[in-house]
Design a protein around this motif. Structure first.
Motif, short mmCIF file in Angstrom:
data_model
loop_
_atom_site.label_atom_id
_atom_site.label_comp_id
_atom_site.label_asym_id
_atom_site.label_seq_id
_atom_site.Cartn_x
_atom_site.Cartn_y
_atom_site.Cartn_z
N ILE B 107 1.25 6.67 -8.31
CA ILE B 107 1.85 7.95 -7.86
C ILE B 107 3.27 8.06 -8.41
CG2 ILE B 107 2.62 9.26 -5.83
CD1 ILE B 107 0.27 7.86 -4.29
N GLU B 108 3.97 6.94 -8.38
CA GLU B 108 5.35 6.90 -8.84
C GLU B 108 5.46 7.31 -10.31
OE1 GLU B 108 9.22 6.46 -7.58
OE2 GLU B 108 7.31 6.79 -6.59
N LYS B 109 4.45 6.95 -11.08
CA LYS B 109 4.43 7.24 -12.51
C LYS B 109 4.45 8.75 -12.79
CE LYS B 109 2.56 4.41 -16.20
NZ LYS B 109 1.50 3.46 -16.53
N LEU B 110 3.99 9.54 -11.83
CA LEU B 110 4.00 10.99 -11.99
C LEU B 110 5.43 11.52 -11.98
CD1 LEU B 110 1.18 11.93 -9.41
CD2 LEU B 110 0.93 11.79 -11.89
N GLU B 111 6.34 10.73 -11.42
CA GLU B 111 7.76 11.10 -11.32
C GLU B 111 7.93 12.44 -10.60
OE1 GLU B 111 9.26 10.71 -15.37
OE2 GLU B 111 9.47 8.54 -15.13
N ARG B 112 7.18 12.63 -9.53
CA ARG B 112 7.26 13.87 -8.78
C ARG B 112 7.55 13.65 -7.30
NH1 ARG B 112 4.41 18.33 -10.70
NH2 ARG B 112 5.33 19.36 -8.91
N TYR B 113 7.08 12.54 -6.76
CA TYR B 113 7.16 12.31 -5.32
C TYR B 113 8.55 11.82 -4.91
CZ TYR B 113 6.09 10.17 -0.78
OH TYR B 113 6.09 9.81 0.54
N LYS B 114 9.15 12.49 -3.96
CA LYS B 114 10.53 12.16 -3.56
C LYS B 114 10.62 11.39 -2.25
CE LYS B 114 14.65 13.99 -4.85
NZ LYS B 114 15.75 14.95 -4.98
N GLY B 115 9.48 11.15 -1.60
CA GLY B 115 9.50 10.42 -0.34
C GLY B 115 9.47 8.92 -0.56
N VAL B 116 9.12 8.18 0.48
CA VAL B 116 8.98 6.72 0.36
C VAL B 116 7.51 6.34 0.55
CG1 VAL B 116 11.36 6.21 1.04
CG2 VAL B 116 9.57 6.38 2.80
N TYR B 117 7.22 5.05 0.39
CA TYR B 117 5.84 4.57 0.52
C TYR B 117 5.71 3.61 1.68
CZ TYR B 117 5.28 6.43 -4.17
OH TYR B 117 5.24 7.26 -5.24
N HIS B 118 4.47 3.31 2.01
CA HIS B 118 4.19 2.17 2.88
C HIS B 118 2.92 1.51 2.37
CE1 HIS B 118 4.70 -0.26 6.48
NE2 HIS B 118 3.38 -0.35 6.45
N VAL B 119 3.03 0.25 1.97
CA VAL B 119 1.89 -0.47 1.40
C VAL B 119 1.19 -1.26 2.51
CG1 VAL B 119 1.15 -2.20 -0.29
CG2 VAL B 119 3.05 -0.66 -0.84
N LEU B 120 -0.07 -0.94 2.75
CA LEU B 120 -0.83 -1.60 3.83
C LEU B 120 -1.24 -3.03 3.49
CD1 LEU B 120 -3.22 1.37 4.71
CD2 LEU B 120 -1.32 0.54 6.11
N GLN B 121 -1.24 -3.36 2.21
CA GLN B 121 -1.72 -4.66 1.71
C GLN B 121 -3.22 -4.83 1.96
OE1 GLN B 121 1.05 -7.54 3.46
NE2 GLN B 121 2.24 -7.47 1.57
N GLY B 122 -3.98 -3.77 1.75
CA GLY B 122 -5.43 -3.85 1.88
C GLY B 122 -6.00 -2.68 2.66
N HIS B 123 -7.25 -2.83 3.07
CA HIS B 123 -7.91 -1.80 3.86
C HIS B 123 -8.72 -2.48 4.96
CE1 HIS B 123 -10.74 -2.54 0.33
NE2 HIS B 123 -11.26 -3.19 1.34
N ILE B 124 -9.09 -1.70 5.96
CA ILE B 124 -9.92 -2.26 7.03
C ILE B 124 -11.34 -2.43 6.49
CG2 ILE B 124 -10.87 -1.85 9.34
CD1 ILE B 124 -8.33 -0.14 9.89
#
Lengths: 211, 211
Positions: B107-124
């Motif tokens: 997503i960052e590569k799009l250079e459009r998003y100005k918010g922050v992230y949260h990485v879950l480190q996986g999925h349920i």
């Protein structure tokens, strides 16, 4: 669009870790590795604990530093001459020709073969630009001249490139050393397969080669 | 059998290079890597010139040593707090929740998003034994409490596990922070696909979400 989604000035390069970028670019230089393969390797590696992943990569570094092709047979080894070529008990009267070191080690794992190997370091593939000169065929001819083997076993892969390579080498040996017996590993059923789905060539061979 | 093919006394372990064995065993400890993956990595790596392959693995070692999860958002970074979380210009009023760092970087590569992230480190994934407690969901709730975001964008993968994870987190946020707007990345056509072969779910969504 919402106010969080706009053109702005921070570039991706400023955000993406430099060390990760360089590691990914490095892995992409390994044959058969592209964007996906490199990404899969690094991100999965980074899932491990720091000490664990460091330990793994240090082992890879150690391997990369000490391993080299055997001066005689080109098998990947940690010595100048591999333990097989330098073992007096191994007969140089039998040379088993394989494409890659892993093929020789697969045969070696059977703990049955008493001869030596010759690793071609690939196969002939004109479409990939790999010709006979790119392989260790000259060195093989030198060894045949030197050791006068009773038999050369052509154990290249059972596919189009492997067949072409085996045929090419067989022709060469026949012309230069007509006394040497040349054999090719057998085609037939692979254990666990279903006759219904075995390819025609292997099915035919498994009937012809019955005993 | 011929006289070169017999039971004899040299064991495979004496022949196979120790450093290669240890490197292969190490790589097999990386998630998703087995016998084949490890073999493919090492033997292809060993096809490169010694200096080149050493350079690559030293870069991987460097990455492995400096990279860690951001203390705030768990994005893989080379700093205590990642450049995104520590950038004043990035709005903490928008938190984009992803499964892995590579998703955030895509997503960052799009250079459009100005918010922050949260990485879950996986999925349920109950079948794999991965439950909500194994992810960084508690930390996400802490951040929502602290930053009172306007919107949380659930950008988990568009598959069964990603959906389940997004649904679980959406429910949790709705209960704890009813004022926060929760969104999910859209389903629809992927560029380059053929309508004829698009799965029913995406086809339906691409019609519903038309604009």
């Amino acid at each position: 669009m919402e106010d969080f989604w706009e053109d702005w000035d921070l570039a991706f390069e400023d955000v993406f870790p430099k060390s990760l970028k360089e590691a990914l670019e490095g892995i992409k230089e390994i044959p058969t590795y592209g964007e996906r393969g490199a990404s899969r390797f690094m991100y999965n590696l980074l899932k491990l604990e720091k000490e664990k992943r460091k330990e793994i990569i240090e082992k890879v570094l150690e391997a990369v530093e000490v391993l080299r092709p055997c001066r005689e047979c080109f098998l990947i080894t940690d010595r100048e001459v591999c333990p097989i070529c330098s073992d007096e008990k191994r007969s140089k009267k039998f040379i088993c020709v394989v494409e890659e070191s892993q093929d020789a080690y697969a045969i070696e794992k059977l703990e049955r073969y008493k001869g030596v190997y010759h690793v071609l370091q690939g196969h002939i593939a004109p479409l990939e630009g790999i010709s006979a000169e790119d392989l260790t065929i000259d060195a093989l001819m030198e060894r045949i001249k030197k050791y006068q083997p009773k038999e050369v076993i052509l154990a290249t892969n059972p596919n189009v490139e492997g067949e072409a390579t085996a045929n090419y080498i067989a022709g060469l040996i026949r012309r230069k050393f007509p006394a040497v017996k040349i054999t090719r590993t057998a085609y037939g059923f692979q254990f666990g397969s279903l006759i219904e789905f075995v390819d025609e060539y292997s099915l035919e061979k498994s009937m012809e080669n019955r005993k």
